[in-house]
Design a protein around this motif. Structure first.
Motif, PDB file in Angstrom:
ATOM      1  N   GLU A  47       0.825  -1.208   0.000  1.00  0.00           N
ATOM      2  CA  GLU A  47       0.000   0.000   0.000  1.00  0.00           C
ATOM      3  C   GLU A  47       0.857   1.254   0.000  1.00  0.00           C
ATOM      4  O   GLU A  47       0.520   2.243  -0.652  1.00  0.00           O
ATOM      5  CB  GLU A  47      -0.940  -0.017   1.209  1.00  0.00           C
ATOM      6  CG  GLU A  47      -2.009  -1.085   1.099  1.00  0.00           C
ATOM      7  CD  GLU A  47      -2.835  -1.254   2.356  1.00  0.00           C
ATOM      8  OE1 GLU A  47      -2.494  -0.652   3.403  1.00  0.00           O
ATOM      9  OE2 GLU A  47      -3.832  -1.997   2.301  1.00  0.00           O
ATOM     10  N   ASP A  70      -9.846  11.803 -12.053  1.00  0.00           N
ATOM     11  CA  ASP A  70      -9.585  10.742 -11.073  1.00  0.00           C
ATOM     12  C   ASP A  70      -8.116  10.736 -10.650  1.00  0.00           C
ATOM     13  O   ASP A  70      -7.806  10.565  -9.471  1.00  0.00           O
ATOM     14  CB  ASP A  70      -9.969   9.371 -11.626  1.00  0.00           C
ATOM     15  CG  ASP A  70     -11.469   9.172 -11.730  1.00  0.00           C
ATOM     16  OD1 ASP A  70     -12.219   9.990 -11.152  1.00  0.00           O
ATOM     17  OD2 ASP A  70     -11.885   8.203 -12.396  1.00  0.00           O
ATOM     18  N   GLN A  72      -6.664  11.492  -7.000  1.00  0.00           N
ATOM     19  CA  GLN A  72      -5.788  10.514  -6.365  1.00  0.00           C
ATOM     20  C   GLN A  72      -4.597  11.231  -5.730  1.00  0.00           C
ATOM     21  O   GLN A  72      -4.235  10.969  -4.584  1.00  0.00           O
ATOM     22  CB  GLN A  72      -5.333   9.505  -7.410  1.00  0.00           C
ATOM     23  CG  GLN A  72      -4.497   8.394  -6.882  1.00  0.00           C
ATOM     24  CD  GLN A  72      -4.004   7.508  -8.008  1.00  0.00           C
ATOM     25  OE1 GLN A  72      -3.850   7.942  -9.153  1.00  0.00           O
ATOM     26  NE2 GLN A  72      -3.741   6.269  -7.694  1.00  0.00           N
ATOM     27  N   SER A  77      -8.810   5.913  -1.573  1.00  0.00           N
ATOM     28  CA  SER A  77      -8.975   4.613  -2.215  1.00  0.00           C
ATOM     29  C   SER A  77      -7.728   4.252  -3.021  1.00  0.00           C
ATOM     30  O   SER A  77      -7.164   5.088  -3.728  1.00  0.00           O
ATOM     31  CB  SER A  77     -10.186   4.642  -3.140  1.00  0.00           C
ATOM     32  OG  SER A  77     -10.236   3.470  -3.909  1.00  0.00           O
ATOM     33  N   PHE A  78      -7.347   2.982  -2.929  1.00  0.00           N
ATOM     34  CA  PHE A  78      -6.212   2.489  -3.707  1.00  0.00           C
ATOM     35  C   PHE A  78      -6.646   1.996  -5.087  1.00  0.00           C
ATOM     36  O   PHE A  78      -5.806   1.589  -5.885  1.00  0.00           O
ATOM     37  CB  PHE A  78      -5.511   1.335  -2.971  1.00  0.00           C
ATOM     38  CG  PHE A  78      -4.649   1.791  -1.834  1.00  0.00           C
ATOM     39  CD1 PHE A  78      -3.414   2.378  -2.080  1.00  0.00           C
ATOM     40  CD2 PHE A  78      -5.066   1.649  -0.528  1.00  0.00           C
ATOM     41  CE1 PHE A  78      -2.615   2.809  -1.041  1.00  0.00           C
ATOM     42  CE2 PHE A  78      -4.268   2.074   0.520  1.00  0.00           C
ATOM     43  CZ  PHE A  78      -3.040   2.657   0.270  1.00  0.00           C
ATOM     44  N   ASN A  79      -7.940   2.003  -5.390  1.00  0.00           N
ATOM     45  CA  ASN A  79      -8.434   1.411  -6.642  1.00  0.00           C
ATOM     46  C   ASN A  79      -7.780   1.982  -7.894  1.00  0.00           C
ATOM     47  O   ASN A  79      -7.339   1.214  -8.750  1.00  0.00           O
ATOM     48  CB  ASN A  79      -9.953   1.522  -6.726  1.00  0.00           C
ATOM     49  CG  ASN A  79     -10.634   0.627  -5.721  1.00  0.00           C
ATOM     50  OD1 ASN A  79     -10.035  -0.303  -5.186  1.00  0.00           O
ATOM     51  ND2 ASN A  79     -11.891   0.909  -5.439  1.00  0.00           N
ATOM     52  N   PRO A  80      -7.686   3.315  -8.067  1.00  0.00           N
ATOM     53  CA  PRO A  80      -7.044   3.813  -9.293  1.00  0.00           C
ATOM     54  C   PRO A  80      -5.571   3.396  -9.399  1.00  0.00           C
ATOM     55  O   PRO A  80      -5.093   3.057 -10.474  1.00  0.00           O
ATOM     56  CB  PRO A  80      -7.171   5.335  -9.184  1.00  0.00           C
ATOM     57  CG  PRO A  80      -8.285   5.569  -8.227  1.00  0.00           C
ATOM     58  CD  PRO A  80      -8.247   4.413  -7.267  1.00  0.00           C
ATOM     59  N   THR A  81      -4.863   3.415  -8.278  1.00  0.00           N
ATOM     60  CA  THR A  81      -3.454   3.022  -8.294  1.00  0.00           C
ATOM     61  C   THR A  81      -3.326   1.535  -8.550  1.00  0.00           C
ATOM     62  O   THR A  81      -2.399   1.090  -9.226  1.00  0.00           O
ATOM     63  CB  THR A  81      -2.782   3.386  -6.962  1.00  0.00           C
ATOM     64  OG1 THR A  81      -3.060   4.753  -6.685  1.00  0.00           O
ATOM     65  CG2 THR A  81      -1.291   3.206  -7.026  1.00  0.00           C
ATOM     66  N   ALA A  82      -4.262   0.767  -7.996  1.00  0.00           N
ATOM     67  CA  ALA A  82      -4.225  -0.691  -8.182  1.00  0.00           C
ATOM     68  C   ALA A  82      -4.341  -1.049  -9.659  1.00  0.00           C
ATOM     69  O   ALA A  82      -3.693  -1.982 -10.128  1.00  0.00           O
ATOM     70  CB  ALA A  82      -5.346  -1.347  -7.386  1.00  0.00           C
ATOM     71  N   LYS A  83      -5.134  -0.280 -10.391  1.00  0.00           N
ATOM     72  CA  LYS A  83      -5.271  -0.530 -11.834  1.00  0.00           C
ATOM     73  C   LYS A  83      -3.963  -0.227 -12.564  1.00  0.00           C
ATOM     74  O   LYS A  83      -3.623  -0.888 -13.533  1.00  0.00           O
ATOM     75  CB  LYS A  83      -6.400   0.314 -12.416  1.00  0.00           C
ATOM     76  CG  LYS A  83      -7.767  -0.136 -11.964  1.00  0.00           C
ATOM     77  CD  LYS A  83      -8.843   0.780 -12.496  1.00  0.00           C
ATOM     78  CE  LYS A  83     -10.194   0.413 -11.908  1.00  0.00           C
ATOM     79  NZ  LYS A  83     -11.220   1.383 -12.212  1.00  0.00           N
ATOM     80  N   GLU A 139      -0.928  -4.962  -6.922  1.00  0.00           N
ATOM     81  CA  GLU A 139      -2.278  -5.152  -6.363  1.00  0.00           C
ATOM     82  C   GLU A 139      -2.571  -6.624  -6.125  1.00  0.00           C
ATOM     83  O   GLU A 139      -3.190  -6.982  -5.116  1.00  0.00           O
ATOM     84  CB  GLU A 139      -3.329  -4.527  -7.281  1.00  0.00           C
ATOM     85  CG  GLU A 139      -4.762  -4.829  -6.898  1.00  0.00           C
ATOM     86  CD  GLU A 139      -5.140  -4.515  -5.447  1.00  0.00           C
ATOM     87  OE1 GLU A 139      -6.129  -5.085  -4.960  1.00  0.00           O
ATOM     88  OE2 GLU A 139      -4.453  -3.716  -4.786  1.00  0.00           O
ATOM     89  N   ALA A 176      -3.510  -8.054  -2.555  1.00  0.00           N
ATOM     90  CA  ALA A 176      -4.765  -8.788  -2.360  1.00  0.00           C
ATOM     91  C   ALA A 176      -4.513 -10.168  -1.756  1.00  0.00           C
ATOM     92  O   ALA A 176      -5.257 -10.621  -0.886  1.00  0.00           O
ATOM     93  CB  ALA A 176      -5.505  -8.907  -3.683  1.00  0.00           C
TER      94      ALA A 176
END
Length: 196
Positions: free
Chosen positions: A87, A115, A119, A144-150, A156, A160
């Motif tokens: 993270e 976005d 971020q 949120s980590f979602n944009p970076t995870a992509k 990621e 996970a």
């Protein structure tokens, strides 16, 4: 390791910039869209030295925690630290953007650009602001980590996988550290329900 020291005046300017980041992260950028491409590079200029100074101690403390977990053989703690290192790498990726690119993103109306800008402001704010106890202990209000995870799919996947190990076992740490909190009771009830 970078060291950051400022005068009282610079500290006040930094506090104003951090408050501007928080407002932007909360969906309240400058009202006039024409001002945004000029404001975000200035904010970036103000907060960048503090962000650089904050990055290394956090990383080095996590490395030290991992060494301690390895030395003691505490697998849950090691997995938790490794997940946190993943993270942290994502957070550093989110902050790795220059002022010119931020100005271009602030000028854009594309959702992906907005976005990416959000971020940056979210992670910069969370890196420098004084966070509430509720945010730290209960975990609410983090970016949120979602944009970076992509953008970092391999990282990621590793995060996970570690999370899949940490999450079912994490309650024992919360209960041990904070037995008086309602979260401890909730975790105990969830553990009992899972068993029966």
């Amino acid at each position: 390791m970078p060291v950051w020291s400022v005068s009282d005046r610079d500290e006040e300017i930094l506090a104003i910039a951090v408050r501007a980041l928080q407002a932007w992260a909360d969906g309240e950028p400058p009202r006039d869209p024409a001002l945004r491409p000029d404001r975000i590079p200035r904010i970036h200029e103000i907060v960048s030295p503090a962000l650089r100074a904050a990055a290394w101690p956090r990383w080095l403390l996590l490395e030290r925690a991992f060494l301690d977990a390895s030395a003691t053989g505490d697998l849950l703690f090691a997995a938790l630290v490794l997940r946190t290192l993943c993270e942290e790498a994502m957070r550093l990726h989110a902050l790795d953007i220059d002022a010119n690119r931020l100005a271009i993103l602030a000028e854009s109306t594309r959702k992906e650009d907005q976005d990416r800008l959000k971020q940056f402001v979210s992670f910069a704010w969370a890196s420098l602001a004084r966070l509430s106890t509720n945010t730290i202990i209960e975990g609410g209000g983090w970016p949120s980590f979602n944009p970076t995870a992509k953008a970092l799919p391999r990282l990621e996947r590793a995060r996970a996988a570690l999370n899949s190990y940490v999450h079912p076992n994490y309650g024992s740490h919360i209960v041990a550290l904070y037995p008086e909190r309602s979260a401890a009771a909730t975790l105990l009830l969830e553990a009992v329900a899972a068993v029966y």
